[in-house]
Design a protein around this motif. Structure first.
Motif, mmCIF file in Angstrom:
data_model
loop_
_atom_site.group_PDB
_atom_site.id
_atom_site.type_symbol
_atom_site.label_atom_id
_atom_site.label_comp_id
_atom_site.label_asym_id
_atom_site.label_seq_id
_atom_site.Cartn_x
_atom_site.Cartn_y
_atom_site.Cartn_z
ATOM 1 N N LEU A 29 34.693 5.121 51.588
ATOM 2 C CA LEU A 29 34.545 4.551 50.248
ATOM 3 C C LEU A 29 35.824 3.857 49.813
ATOM 4 C CD1 LEU A 29 32.624 7.472 48.498
ATOM 5 C CD2 LEU A 29 31.694 5.258 49.144
ATOM 6 N N GLN A 30 36.951 4.503 50.046
ATOM 7 C CA GLN A 30 38.236 3.934 49.636
ATOM 8 C C GLN A 30 38.520 2.631 50.387
ATOM 9 O OE1 GLN A 30 39.698 5.306 47.215
ATOM 10 N NE2 GLN A 30 41.690 4.336 47.076
ATOM 11 N N ALA A 31 38.135 2.574 51.656
ATOM 12 C CA ALA A 31 38.417 1.395 52.471
ATOM 13 C C ALA A 31 37.507 0.217 52.103
ATOM 14 C CB ALA A 31 38.274 1.743 53.949
ATOM 15 N N GLN A 32 36.273 0.509 51.723
ATOM 16 C CA GLN A 32 35.307 -0.550 51.500
ATOM 17 C C GLN A 32 35.354 -1.110 50.082
ATOM 18 O OE1 GLN A 32 33.330 -2.100 53.737
ATOM 19 N NE2 GLN A 32 34.420 -0.901 55.287
ATOM 20 N N MET A 33 35.754 -0.300 49.105
ATOM 21 C CA MET A 33 35.762 -0.797 47.728
ATOM 22 C C MET A 33 37.027 -1.618 47.480
ATOM 23 S SD MET A 33 32.908 0.284 46.764
ATOM 24 C CE MET A 33 32.981 -0.270 45.061
ATOM 25 N N ARG A 34 36.976 -2.433 46.449
ATOM 26 C CA ARG A 34 38.115 -3.285 46.121
ATOM 27 C C ARG A 34 39.229 -2.486 45.464
ATOM 28 N NH1 ARG A 34 34.832 -7.045 42.194
ATOM 29 N NH2 ARG A 34 34.392 -4.920 41.488
ATOM 30 N N GLU A 35 40.434 -3.088 45.438
ATOM 31 C CA GLU A 35 41.562 -2.397 44.819
ATOM 32 C C GLU A 35 41.352 -2.217 43.323
ATOM 33 O OE1 GLU A 35 45.180 -3.825 47.801
ATOM 34 O OE2 GLU A 35 45.234 -4.296 45.655
ATOM 35 N N VAL A 36 40.594 -3.122 42.696
ATOM 36 C CA VAL A 36 40.372 -3.014 41.248
ATOM 37 C C VAL A 36 39.338 -1.950 40.917
ATOM 38 C CG1 VAL A 36 41.031 -5.391 40.805
ATOM 39 C CG2 VAL A 36 38.640 -4.863 41.325
ATOM 40 N N ASP A 37 38.568 -1.484 41.911
ATOM 41 C CA ASP A 37 37.575 -0.437 41.683
ATOM 42 C C ASP A 37 38.234 0.931 41.803
ATOM 43 O OD1 ASP A 37 35.244 -2.374 43.644
ATOM 44 O OD2 ASP A 37 35.702 -2.478 41.504
#
Length: 576
Positions: A470-478
């Protein structure tokens, strides 16, 4: 002459040592008192905020119990058809709720017909929930918890004023502080057929909430007008019930601002004793509630006797006195020894100054002597280096503690506290700029099977692997956070159209559905996703989270590994 100088120097060193020790001891004692007071105020404020949070959670739990009871089909069936078997099932539900909540004094199902006739009623007699039947059931249609609650929408909660219970025929909690909550029971056409009413023992409720507080803490509670509801002196409570007003702001004038809308906490350090009340340290905070009868707020406070707070400082003070006396004696002894060794370099410096004044070569100064002065300089340098290193170590530990307080220890994702802060910031920004905020609530499907078949270590490895994905796939702003157990939540950093939000949910379901490799083999689970968006699904963080949670349960109820929008779940009547 030399003996005279050495003697004077010894006296001077002894006096300087005694003065330094005395001043150090005095300021150390004063600093200890201030630190102790600051620590006590901080602990009181933290405990008060924790207590207020518990009150919010307790109110939410009561509301959820009311929702469960009012939405259960057998409650509506009892009101519509009056079958004994349905009433028996309702009584069983009421008994389970009262057993799980010792502060519940009474739970009733009251019909909108028959002048508000009680259909099912359980009272707490001692530690047992006793069902009343026959002539013990009464007409309650003229009470506001029936009349006002029947006018509420689906899921609306009526909250009474906190007062002394004088209701005739109330065997449980008669003449005791009481809080009543009620919620309508709706049929398929949205018509209120009756209400479920829960009577809560105020003393029992706060006794449970404050059970973990230190015994020296004193609890205060006032309604929005300042009327004292809970006080260390029971004679000061519910004065309005006896024809007089006992106000919290009369005893603590600094709290006046809390009753005029101020949201900031009030910290009180009352060093002067009042009649019957010793000096105290106290913290008070306002707590918003949805109850016009209580002016929509409560004021909660915790106090502690000043003597208890400063007891440790007094112990430190006694130790400091002993240390100072010891240092004075040591200074006198050392002054005699040191004066002779110091007089020589002093004479050398004096001679160098004289020679410099006359223009003669100053000569060598005793800066590199291996005596007490050199030792003192080296010791100070070492101490300074050591203190600097200790400060760096302390800073590293503080950074680690700060990280741990905001992140989940298993997955290193943001925890509930950090997520709540970011959600609050996102909502504030969205309100100012008219934007949307999207929250996705994720709950793993069939996670219990992983723990049962492969053990909790496998479950932990699965959670860690999914967290990394999840951490790798979501954007930094999420923001991806773990709320606990197998629950995750995602806060989108930019506004998202419902179609886009659904695509993200599908992406997350596919991502989580991929097997995770572990020493126990491939681990695979599904996920149910609930989507809630501001402002469509709520105005506050609690509403957004609650609707996302409800939508997730709607998805889980319909089918595993699917998603639902909160608005869709609300229209269909689906929920936890």
């Amino acid at each position: 002459m030399r003996l005279r100088i050495s003697f004077k120097l010894a006296i001077l060193l002894a006096l300087v040592g005694a003065l330094a020790a005395g001043l150090t001891g005095f300021y150390a004692y004063e600093a200890s008192r201030k630190l102790q007071l600051n620590s006590a105020r901080t602990e009181l404020l933290t405990s008060t905020q924790m207590l207020a949070r518990r009150i919010t959670l307790m109110q939410g739990e009561i509301t959820r119990n009311l929702q469960m009871l009012t939405r259960h089909p057998v409650a509506l069936a009892t009101l519509l058809y009056g079958r004994t078997s349905d009433a028996d099932q309702v009584a069983t539900l009421f008994d389970g709720v009262m057993t799980a909540n010792p502060a519940y004094l009474q739970v009733r199902l009251i019909s909108a017909d028959g002048h508000g006739m009680e259909r099912v009623r359980l009272d707490r007699i001692g530690s047992l929930a006793v069902r009343l039947v026959g002539d013990d059931l009464q007409e309650k249609g003229h009470f506001p918890y029936v009349a006002d609650a029947l006018r509420l929408p689906l899921g609306g909660t009526w909250l009474s004023r906190i007062s002394i219970n004088h209701e005739t025929g109330t065997y449980a909690g008669l003449d005791q502080p009481l809080l009543q909550l009620a919620m309508p029971v709706m049929d398929d056409q949205g018509l209120a057929r009756g209400v479920v009413v829960i009577n809560v023992d105020l003393n029992g409720l706060f006794g449970l909430l404050a059970a973990d507080l230190p015994g020296s803490y004193q609890l205060y509670l006032a309604n929005g007008a300042g009327d004292v509801l809970i006080h260390p002196d029971a004679t000061q409570t519910f004065g309005f019930d006896r024809g007089r007003r006992v106000l919290l702001q009369s005893e603590f004038p600094d709290t006046v601002s809390l009753f005029t809308g101020q949201a900031a906490p009030v910290l009180i350090d009352r060093s002067e004793a009042l009649p019957g009340r010793p000096p105290q340290v106290a913290a008070f905070i306002p707590q918003s509630i949805e109850s016009p009868d209580n002016d929509n707020r409560l004021v909660i406070g915790l106090a502690q006797p000043l003597s208890f707070v400063l007891a440790r400082s007094d112990e430190v003070g006694s130790a400091i006195v002993r240390i100072v006396l010891g240092l004075c004696a040591l200074s006198a002894a050392l002054a005699v020894v040191v004066s002779r060794a110091v007089s020589r370099p002093i004479n050398a410096v004096t001679e160098a100054a004289r020679r410099f004044e006359t223009g003669e070569p100053a000569g060598e100064l005793p800066v590199d002597r291996q005596d007490e002065i050199g030792s003192l300089a080296r010791s100070f340098q070492k101490m300074q280096t050591r203190i600097a290193q200790q400060l760096l170590d302390l800073k590293d530990k503080q950074d680690q503690l700060e990280h741990l307080s905001h992140h989940d220890t298993l997955t290193d994702l943001p925890n509930r506290r950090l997520f709540s802060d970011r959600l609050a910031q996102a909502l504030a920004y969205a309100r100012r700029h008219g934007e949307e905020v999207t929250v996705l609530f994720l709950d793993l499907d069939d996670f219990k099977r992983i723990n049962d078949e492969f053990g909790h270590e496998a479950g932990d490895l699965l959670l860690q692997g999914l967290a990394r994905r999840l951490q790798a796939q979501m954007r930094e702003v999420d923001t991806v956070a773990r709320l606990g157990g197998d629950e995750f939540v995602v806060l989108l950093g930019t506004p998202a159209h419902p179609v886009h939000a659904g695509q993200i949910a599908e992406k997350l379901m596919a991502l989580i559905g991929e097997p995770v490799d572990s020493p126990m083999g491939l681990l695979q689970v599904g996920v149910s996703v609930g989507i809630s968006q501001y402002p469509r699904d709520g105005e506050t963080a609690d509403q957004i989270m609650a609707n996302a949670d409800r939508a997730m349960y709607a998805a889980k109820k319909v089918a595993g590994s699917s998603y639902r929008f909160a608005a869709e779940a609300s229209v269909r009547g689906e929920g936890a």
